[in-house]
Motif scaffolding. Structure first.
Motif: not given
Length: 190
Positions: A40-44, A56-59, A63-65, A106-113
């Motif tokens: 349910a909860d993600a952080v980018d 992530l939000a559209a999914y 989402t916390v950016a 968070f359920d999802v933690v995303a890190v890019f670049r």
């Protein structure tokens, strides 16, 4: 790391242009659907102008950016509002010792670049048990392309991303070197 004013200027001149989400995010979200269907909860982390945050939000994830640049976050919030997506923005210096968001949040933690190795223990702590880490960034082979980070501190060694999350269950791991050199990981916290 560039100064905050450098990042603000960089994002200000971009004038709201936001690239598509990283293609790896789509593959990673399929893994989230299978391995953590109740997510349910993600952080980018280090979200820039928010192209992955918006995806992530559209999914359907709350989402916390998070980024160092308030200008980038302003653009992210504007685009989220235009698309009717709920994205909370937070401005943090991710390389300071003050960055902390509690445990198992968070359920999802995303890190890019983005790579700051001392941040890895925090990333592991903020993801809930059974939650997913999505991580993709440059490897040292990127130096051959003449773009992207130049300092070794911002470039992964071979297999390093896998080793940093060795205590997680790897769902996807690969290193590629075609038009850029990256390592990509989707891993689940035990």
């Amino acid at each position: 790391m560039a100064s905050r004013s450098d990042w603000e200027a960089r994002h200000r001149t971009a004038r709201g242009v936001v690239p598509d989400p990283d293609p790896f995010l789509g593959e990673a979200l399929e893994q989230v659907r299978q391995a953590a269907p109740a997510a349910a909860d993600a952080v980018d982390i280090a979200c820039g102008r928010g192209h992955n945050s918006l995806a992530l939000a559209a999914y359907g994830l709350k989402t916390v950016a998070v980024d160092y640049s308030s200008e980038a976050l302003r653009l992210c919030a504007k685009l989220a509002a235009e698309k009717g997506l709920a994205v909370e923005t937070r401005c943090y210096d991710l390389e300071s010792t003050d960055a902390d968001w509690g445990d198992s949040r968070f359920d999802v933690v995303a890190v890019f670049r983005y790579l700051h190795r001392p941040l890895v223990p925090l990333l592991k702590r903020i993801v809930r048990p059974g939650g997913i880490i999505i991580y993709k960034t440059f490897t040292r082979k990127q130096l051959q392309f003449g773009t992207g980070p130049r300092k070794p501190a911002y470039l992964l060694k071979e297999k390093e991303l896998s080793e940093l999350f060795a205590d997680f269950r790897h769902l996807v791991y690969r290193e590629t070197c075609d038009f850029e050199a990256t390592a990509a990981l989707v891993a689940q916290k035990p």
